[in-house]
Design an enzyme around this catalytic site. Structure first.
Site, PDB file in Angstrom:
ATOM      1  CE1 TYR A   1       0.228   1.705   4.208  1.00 45.77           C
ATOM      2  CE2 TYR A   1       0.783  -0.426   4.534  1.00 45.77           C
ATOM      3  CZ  TYR A   1       0.756   0.829   4.948  1.00 45.77           C
ATOM      4  OH  TYR A   1       1.518   1.064   6.294  1.00 45.77           O
ATOM      5  CB  CYS A   2       1.538   3.909  -1.741  1.00 49.00           C
ATOM      6  SG  CYS A   2       0.302   4.172  -2.987  1.00 49.00           S
ATOM      7  CB  ALA A   3      -0.411   8.146  -0.252  1.00 49.32           C
TER       8      ALA A   3
END
Length: 123
Positions: A84-86
């Site tokens: 995941y990232c932002a």
């Protein structure tokens, strides 16, 4: 005018190509699906260290996408990878990189950390 139509067709075609290519590389999971499996997987936050320090999913490791090539040794190929990232953009790039390096069970949180409502560890 004809040039604009050709450019538009090419742009749409490229978008469709990228969508299906990405679909074959990574499984996009809803928050509930992600939550079901991430404890048995390698949970990796691909954001930059400062973003990670400001808050991350409990149990996540920080391997920024900008460092991933150099840190592949830290990621096992025999266990699922949950990324995941932002918002999903960097996680998609990380998934492409992992796929090229032979990783197969790659999963991504739909909407990224901004959409996460589960447990979070603050700085």
């Amino acid at each position: 005018m004809e040039f604009l139509v050709i450019a538009l067709v090419l742009l749409v075609g490229f978008g469709v190509f990228r969508y299906f290519r990405q679909k074959n590389v990574v499984t996009i999971l809803t928050e509930d699906q992600f939550r079901e499996g991430y404890r048995k997987a390698q949970l990796i936050d691909v954001r930059e260290p400062q973003e990670f320090k400001n808050g991350h999913i409990l149990g996540a490791r920080n391997i920024p996408v900008t460092q991933m090539k150099q840190r592949l040794i830290e990621i096992r190929k025999d266990k699922p990878v949950y990324l995941y990232c932002a918002n999903g953009t960097r996680a998609a790039r990380a998934a492409q990189l992992l796929h090229k390096k032979g990783y197969e069970d790659i999963n991504q949180l739909k909407g990224g950390f901004k959409k996460w409502n589960g447990k979070v560890k603050q700085g």
